[in-house]
Design an enzyme around this catalytic site. Structure first.
Site, PDB file in Angstrom:
ATOM      1  N   LYS A 171      -5.472  -9.229  13.800  1.00  0.00           N
ATOM      2  CA  LYS A 171      -4.765 -10.452  13.418  1.00  0.00           C
ATOM      3  C   LYS A 171      -5.013 -11.518  14.474  1.00  0.00           C
ATOM      4  O   LYS A 171      -4.707 -11.322  15.658  1.00  0.00           O
ATOM      5  CB  LYS A 171      -3.264 -10.173  13.314  1.00  0.00           C
ATOM      6  CG  LYS A 171      -2.888  -9.384  12.079  1.00  0.00           C
ATOM      7  CD  LYS A 171      -2.958 -10.257  10.840  1.00  0.00           C
ATOM      8  CE  LYS A 171      -2.737  -9.445   9.576  1.00  0.00           C
ATOM      9  NZ  LYS A 171      -2.907 -10.233   8.364  1.00  0.00           N
ATOM     10  N   ASP A 200      -8.621 -11.574  10.887  1.00  0.00           N
ATOM     11  CA  ASP A 200      -7.849 -12.263   9.845  1.00  0.00           C
ATOM     12  C   ASP A 200      -6.951 -13.290  10.524  1.00  0.00           C
ATOM     13  O   ASP A 200      -6.095 -12.925  11.327  1.00  0.00           O
ATOM     14  CB  ASP A 200      -6.996 -11.213   9.106  1.00  0.00           C
ATOM     15  CG  ASP A 200      -6.180 -11.798   7.973  1.00  0.00           C
ATOM     16  OD1 ASP A 200      -6.340 -13.005   7.672  1.00  0.00           O
ATOM     17  OD2 ASP A 200      -5.387 -11.043   7.374  1.00  0.00           O
ATOM     18  N   GLU A 226     -11.533 -13.214   7.762  1.00  0.00           N
ATOM     19  CA  GLU A 226     -10.648 -13.341   6.584  1.00  0.00           C
ATOM     20  C   GLU A 226      -9.753 -14.566   6.644  1.00  0.00           C
ATOM     21  O   GLU A 226      -9.175 -14.865   7.684  1.00  0.00           O
ATOM     22  CB  GLU A 226      -9.809 -12.056   6.515  1.00  0.00           C
ATOM     23  CG  GLU A 226      -8.794 -11.990   5.397  1.00  0.00           C
ATOM     24  CD  GLU A 226      -8.200 -10.579   5.277  1.00  0.00           C
ATOM     25  OE1 GLU A 226      -8.899  -9.578   5.555  1.00  0.00           O
ATOM     26  OE2 GLU A 226      -7.013 -10.482   4.904  1.00  0.00           O
ATOM     27  N   GLU A 252      -6.650 -13.115  -1.033  1.00  0.00           N
ATOM     28  CA  GLU A 252      -5.336 -12.469  -1.196  1.00  0.00           C
ATOM     29  C   GLU A 252      -4.291 -13.474  -1.689  1.00  0.00           C
ATOM     30  O   GLU A 252      -3.281 -13.083  -2.250  1.00  0.00           O
ATOM     31  CB  GLU A 252      -4.879 -11.792   0.106  1.00  0.00           C
ATOM     32  CG  GLU A 252      -4.307 -12.739   1.136  1.00  0.00           C
ATOM     33  CD  GLU A 252      -3.801 -12.035   2.377  1.00  0.00           C
ATOM     34  OE1 GLU A 252      -4.633 -11.601   3.183  1.00  0.00           O
ATOM     35  OE2 GLU A 252      -2.592 -11.928   2.544  1.00  0.00           O
ATOM     36  N   ASP A 275      -5.486  -8.999  -4.354  1.00  0.00           N
ATOM     37  CA  ASP A 275      -4.401  -8.050  -4.138  1.00  0.00           C
ATOM     38  C   ASP A 275      -3.913  -7.646  -5.532  1.00  0.00           C
ATOM     39  O   ASP A 275      -3.521  -8.504  -6.317  1.00  0.00           O
ATOM     40  CB  ASP A 275      -3.269  -8.697  -3.331  1.00  0.00           C
ATOM     41  CG  ASP A 275      -2.206  -7.677  -2.941  1.00  0.00           C
ATOM     42  OD1 ASP A 275      -2.022  -7.440  -1.746  1.00  0.00           O
ATOM     43  OD2 ASP A 275      -1.559  -7.102  -3.867  1.00  0.00           O
ATOM     44  N   HIS A 302      -7.232  -6.208  -1.344  1.00  0.00           N
ATOM     45  CA  HIS A 302      -6.238  -6.362  -0.283  1.00  0.00           C
ATOM     46  C   HIS A 302      -4.999  -5.579  -0.723  1.00  0.00           C
ATOM     47  O   HIS A 302      -4.687  -5.544  -1.905  1.00  0.00           O
ATOM     48  CB  HIS A 302      -5.909  -7.852  -0.161  1.00  0.00           C
ATOM     49  CG  HIS A 302      -4.737  -8.169   0.713  1.00  0.00           C
ATOM     50  ND1 HIS A 302      -3.429  -8.213   0.236  1.00  0.00           N
ATOM     51  CD2 HIS A 302      -4.658  -8.466   2.025  1.00  0.00           C
ATOM     52  CE1 HIS A 302      -2.616  -8.528   1.235  1.00  0.00           C
ATOM     53  NE2 HIS A 302      -3.333  -8.690   2.325  1.00  0.00           N
ATOM     54  N   GLU A 335      -7.487  -1.037   2.788  1.00  0.00           N
ATOM     55  CA  GLU A 335      -6.583  -1.590   3.791  1.00  0.00           C
ATOM     56  C   GLU A 335      -5.434  -0.601   3.999  1.00  0.00           C
ATOM     57  O   GLU A 335      -4.666  -0.309   3.087  1.00  0.00           O
ATOM     58  CB  GLU A 335      -6.034  -2.950   3.337  1.00  0.00           C
ATOM     59  CG  GLU A 335      -5.078  -3.536   4.365  1.00  0.00           C
ATOM     60  CD  GLU A 335      -4.903  -5.039   4.242  1.00  0.00           C
ATOM     61  OE1 GLU A 335      -5.160  -5.594   3.162  1.00  0.00           O
ATOM     62  OE2 GLU A 335      -4.486  -5.652   5.248  1.00  0.00           O
TER      63      GLU A 335
HETATM   64 CA    CA Z   1      -4.936 -11.035   5.165  1.00  0.00          CA
END
Ligand code: CA
Length: 383
Positions: A171, A200, A226, A252, A275, A302, A335
């Site tokens: 992240k 991401d 991402e 996503e 997603d 996702h 994921e």
């Molecule tokens: Ca994400």
């Protein structure tokens, strides 16, 4: 067979230790769980995506007040017909966000019923399996204090690797300078261990900063970068894709074949990430997969929900064709959320786990391949 009831369970649990991604602090894990009942006695389960800052009540309300009246008395195995009905009749106030998450959660429950009715896993109804196992990637690296957590995040990378994860997603989005320092710490820690990395930023930046970060990231040989810019900025995605070597991923926060049509046709992403709990469910993912394959875009779903969303994602992954055929194509990866979630595993009889080869087996029993633990529903239900 007819639908006799559509129940919505809003589940929530406070976190002992709140964590942050680039858009804010997550203090509670939530889920909008859908239970569709039929006159045959078969029950289907679904889950609408609820990200860390999203109120699960919004999707629940859309189901209760808009979707449920359309569904009662209908045949639950009419998945494509009911998807179109739900989409068309919410178009003027839906199309994106929580209304699409509501449709997605219901759609997953309908596929679960269809699988149970025909006594096959959902992947069979989707046309069969390209794979029975999937390699997981660790999602984690959330912040506990904010900036300057590079050393702790490097230790976290080692912990994921020692738990069997060969792939992990960092992240970022806490300021480009902090991001670069974090990546430096992590690279130093995992050097030589053969770990594949993704990053991401959760659309933390505009084009200028996203590009500045991306130029540094190009040296890291990442699998993907991402959500570099906000989902509305498709031109920004296109620009970054042209200027950077790292593959760009996103989706996503995109919804339905119509939304993904823009992203894919405008060549905005190398990897599209629907997603299942918000793109339009299993039906929505099926639509997106065809669009992507026809345009040479890789599909990698996702998922950031409970065991129900994860089970739905696994069934879709099993049935995803490789966009480009070869003897050794790059396969989709799963994921695997390693962040805190009090009821993710308790909700189902078959929580995600790694097998001996550190892969995830895709269930072969009927429907989504899981049983839902009613006691957990009661324990965490807030409505
Ligand atoms: Ca994400």
């Amino acid at each position: 067979m007819k639908i006799t009831d559509v129940k919505v369970h809003i589940l929530q649990s406070q976190l002992d230790q709140p964590f942050a991604f680039s858009q804010g602090w997550v203090t509670v894990r939530s889920a909008t769980i859908i239970e569709v009942q039929t006159d045959s006695g078969l029950v289907g389960w679904g889950e609408a995506f609820s990200q860390g800052l999203e109120s699960p009540q919004v999707a629940a309300s859309a189901i209760e007040h808009s979707l449920k009246p359309m569904l009662l008395g209908q045949n639950p195995t009419d998945t494509e017909v009911l998807w179109n009905k739900m989409y068309n009749q919410t178009r003027d106030f839906g199309r994106k966000g929580s209304v699409m998450a509501a449709i997605s959660g219901v759609d997953i429950a309908l596929w679960d019923i269809a699988g149970k009715f025909y006594d096959v896993p959902v992947s069979q109804l989707l046309g069969g399996r390209f794979r029975d196992v999937v390699q997981p990637y660790a999602t984690g690296f959330y912040r506990l204090t904010g900036r300057n957590e590079g050393r702790r995040l490097a230790e976290e990378a080692i912990a994921h690797e020692e738990a069997g994860f060969r792939s992990m997603k960092i992240k970022l989005g806490f300021g480009v300078d902090d991001d670069v320092r974090v990546m430096g710490h992590i690279r130093e820690a995992i050097d030589g261990r053969g770990v594949e990395l993704m990053v991401d930023t959760n659309h933390a930046y505009g084009r200028t900063e996203a590009l500045r970060l991306g130029r540094v990231l190009d040296e890291f040989d990442l699998r993907w970068y991402e959500e570099p810019v906000p989902p509305e900025d498709i031109d920004g995605y296109v620009e970054l894709r042209k200027k950077l070597a790292t593959p760009i991923a996103g989706g996503e926060n995109e919804h339905s074949m119509y939304g993904f049509c823009d992203l894919i046709n405008r060549r905005a992403v190398d990897i599209v990430q629907p997603d299942i709990g918000s793109c339009g469910g299993i039906t929505g993912a099926k639509h997106v997969a065809v669009l992507a394959q026809a345009n040479g875009v890789e599909v990698n779903p996702h998922v950031w929900g409970s065991g129900i969303a994860q089970a739905a994602s696994l069934q879709v992954i099993a049935a995803l064709p490789n966009t480009v055929h070869s003897l050794y194509p790059r396969q989709p990866i799963l994921e695997y959320d390693r962040s805190s979630h009090p009821f993710r595993n308790e909700l189902v009889d078959r929580a995600l786990t790694l097998n001996k080869e550190s892969m995830v087996d895709i269930p072969k029993s009927s429907g989504l391949g899981i049983e839902v633990n009613q006691n957990a529903i009661i324990k965490y239900r807030v409505n």
